[in-house]
Design a protein around this motif. Structure first.
Motif, PDB file in Angstrom:
ATOM      1  N   VAL A 133       4.435  -0.961   4.845  1.00 59.25           N
ATOM      2  CA  VAL A 133       5.413  -0.531   4.505  1.00 59.25           C
ATOM      3  C   VAL A 133       5.320   0.641   2.992  1.00 59.25           C
ATOM      4  CG1 VAL A 133       6.360  -2.874   4.512  1.00 59.25           C
ATOM      5  CG2 VAL A 133       5.748  -2.514   2.460  1.00 59.25           C
ATOM      6  N   LEU A 134       4.293   1.075   2.628  1.00 61.15           N
ATOM      7  CA  LEU A 134       4.219   1.915   1.470  1.00 61.15           C
ATOM      8  C   LEU A 134       4.110   3.141   2.247  1.00 61.15           C
ATOM      9  CD1 LEU A 134       1.710   0.119  -0.680  1.00 61.15           C
ATOM     10  CD2 LEU A 134       4.115   0.445  -0.497  1.00 61.15           C
ATOM     11  N   ASP A 135       4.545   4.219   1.636  1.00 63.77           N
ATOM     12  CA  ASP A 135       4.517   5.840   2.232  1.00 63.77           C
ATOM     13  C   ASP A 135       3.298   6.585   1.407  1.00 63.77           C
ATOM     14  OD1 ASP A 135       6.007   6.537   0.542  1.00 63.77           O
ATOM     15  OD2 ASP A 135       8.149   6.359   2.001  1.00 63.77           O
ATOM     16  N   VAL A 186       3.405   6.397  -2.272  1.00 65.44           N
ATOM     17  CA  VAL A 186       2.715   5.902  -3.169  1.00 65.44           C
ATOM     18  C   VAL A 186       1.653   5.303  -2.444  1.00 65.44           C
ATOM     19  CG1 VAL A 186       4.690   4.293  -3.766  1.00 65.44           C
ATOM     20  CG2 VAL A 186       3.756   3.956  -2.508  1.00 65.44           C
ATOM     21  N   THR A 187       0.860   5.975  -1.938  1.00 61.32           N
ATOM     22  CA  THR A 187      -0.557   5.620  -1.600  1.00 61.32           C
ATOM     23  C   THR A 187      -1.323   6.825  -1.554  1.00 61.32           C
ATOM     24  OG1 THR A 187       0.090   6.859   0.958  1.00 61.32           O
ATOM     25  CG2 THR A 187      -0.328   4.303   0.307  1.00 61.32           C
ATOM     26  N   ASP A 194       7.890   1.461 -14.899  1.00 61.98           N
ATOM     27  CA  ASP A 194       7.764   2.740 -15.136  1.00 61.98           C
ATOM     28  C   ASP A 194       6.785   3.346 -15.045  1.00 61.98           C
ATOM     29  OD1 ASP A 194      10.266   1.708 -16.414  1.00 61.98           O
ATOM     30  OD2 ASP A 194       9.709   2.118 -18.541  1.00 61.98           O
ATOM     31  N   ALA A 195       5.534   2.764 -15.248  1.00 63.33           N
ATOM     32  CA  ALA A 195       3.982   3.880 -14.601  1.00 63.33           C
ATOM     33  C   ALA A 195       4.380   3.934 -13.031  1.00 63.33           C
ATOM     34  CB  ALA A 195       3.426   3.089 -15.171  1.00 63.33           C
ATOM     35  N   LEU A 196       5.110   2.798 -12.238  1.00 62.64           N
ATOM     36  CA  LEU A 196       5.035   3.065 -11.039  1.00 62.64           C
ATOM     37  C   LEU A 196       6.004   3.886 -10.178  1.00 62.64           C
ATOM     38  CD1 LEU A 196       4.984  -1.394 -10.383  1.00 62.64           C
ATOM     39  CD2 LEU A 196       2.910   0.672  -9.962  1.00 62.64           C
ATOM     40  N   LEU A 197       7.146   4.019 -10.690  1.00 64.68           N
ATOM     41  CA  LEU A 197       8.469   4.956 -10.208  1.00 64.68           C
ATOM     42  C   LEU A 197       7.763   6.056 -10.580  1.00 64.68           C
ATOM     43  CD1 LEU A 197      11.359   2.627 -11.046  1.00 64.68           C
ATOM     44  CD2 LEU A 197      10.127   3.036  -8.879  1.00 64.68           C
ATOM     45  N   ARG A 229      13.029   0.716  -2.725  1.00 61.83           N
ATOM     46  CA  ARG A 229      12.426   1.381  -1.269  1.00 61.83           C
ATOM     47  C   ARG A 229      11.029   1.878  -1.233  1.00 61.83           C
ATOM     48  NH1 ARG A 229       9.993   5.158   0.004  1.00 61.83           N
ATOM     49  NH2 ARG A 229      10.587   7.439   1.209  1.00 61.83           N
ATOM     50  N   LEU A 230      10.144   1.707  -2.736  1.00 61.48           N
ATOM     51  CA  LEU A 230       8.883   2.819  -3.268  1.00 61.48           C
ATOM     52  C   LEU A 230       8.042   0.759  -3.581  1.00 61.48           C
ATOM     53  CD1 LEU A 230       9.544   5.317  -5.387  1.00 61.48           C
ATOM     54  CD2 LEU A 230       8.618   5.584  -3.709  1.00 61.48           C
TER      55      LEU A 230
END
Length: 280
Positions: free
Chosen positions: A7-9, A12-13, A57-60, A209-210
């Motif tokens: 489910v990751l695009d 985020v990869t 916050d860091a992930l986004l 979404r992410l």
């Protein structure tokens, strides 16, 4: 929670073409010979309610930077230059009660102003001294901004970079690029304001979404928005922050809304940077 890789695009990869962490030194040195742009995501380790992780916050900001980088490189003239994404700053300045719930909440581990300023100064100076053309901080934690600004300003002073120089640094917060028409779709009953958008619809929708596997929808709360005074009081009065840590309800968030938000922000940021940094 386990992240399902299916489910990751691309946002985020990682890839060696885009992420400096996976780039070898000779390739990096060669890349710096052209107009090189380093995007640095900046977040925090901060509670985001019972339904989202501390690293939100860091992930986004990392996903935003990667999305922006891809859009920039798709439109940039490769003979002129390109962008890459550096590792994120995963700790940030102290959470404040009126914007993040407060530094007193469990799970929020913060930096002092001097620490964040020095970190930004050292990293900015390092990249620019090695020949990078532009350093761009992509901020995802409200409280960070002025200390990043100070660090960048000191780094430019250290290197003697003045007005008119080809080397430069830019700072931005991704939410400033969400336009009014997108906000109207995401908040059909009216946008409540950025000051209480912590752990609420915007961040939750983007995470859905992410990083959908990191959102516990069954733990999403639904309560009135925090009613905080117009002043800051120190030490804080803990009971003024909702027990959940969310300053507004995440109810109404969806993956579709996250797509609207992500697309609007990354497209607008990429367009600004391409024009400002003359990459086309």
């Amino acid at each position: 929670m386990h992240i399902d890789p299916t489910v990751l695009d691309a946002a985020v990869t990682s890839s060696p073409e885009r992420d400096l962490a996976f780039t070898a030194a000779p390739e990096y040195a060669s890349w710096c010979q052209k107009r090189s742009v380093v995007l640095i995501p900046v977040g925090a380790l901060e509670q985001h309610g019972p339904h989202m992780p501390l690293g939100t916050d860091a992930l986004l900001s990392h996903a935003m930077a990667r999305g922006v980088c891809d859009l920039m490189n798709a439109k940039a003239d490769a003979e002129i230059g390109s962008a890459k994404v550096a590792q994120p700053f995963v700790y940030g300045y102290k959470s404040q009660q009126k914007s993040g719930g407060g530094n007193h909440l469990p799970g929020t581990i913060s930096l002092d102003a001097h620490t964040l300023t020095t970190y930004a100064r050292d990293v900015t100076r390092g990249f620019l001294a090695q020949g990078v053309s532009s350093v761009v901080f992509v901020n995802g934690h409200y409280e960070n901004y002025q200390f990043l600004y100070e660090g960048v300003d000191l780094a430019l002073r250290d290197l003697g970079i003045v007005q008119g120089s080809e080397r430069n640094a830019l700072l931005l917060s991704y939410w400033d690029y969400v336009d009014d028409s997108t906000l109207a779709k995401v908040y059909p009953d009216g946008f409540p304001g950025w000051d209480i958008e912590h752990g609420g619809v915007l961040e939750t929708a983007l995470m859905m979404r992410l990083y959908p596997s990191l959102v516990n929808e069954s733990a999403m709360v639904d309560h009135p928005a925090a009613d905080l005074p117009r002043f800051d009081r120190l030490p804080v009065v803990p009971e003024r922050t909702p027990e959940t840590g969310c300053l507004s309800s995440p109810r109404g968030a969806s993956r579709e809304k996250g797509e609207w938000l992500f697309s609007a922000a990354t497209s607008a940021i990429a367009a600004d940077l391409l024009q400002e940094l003359n990459l086309t």
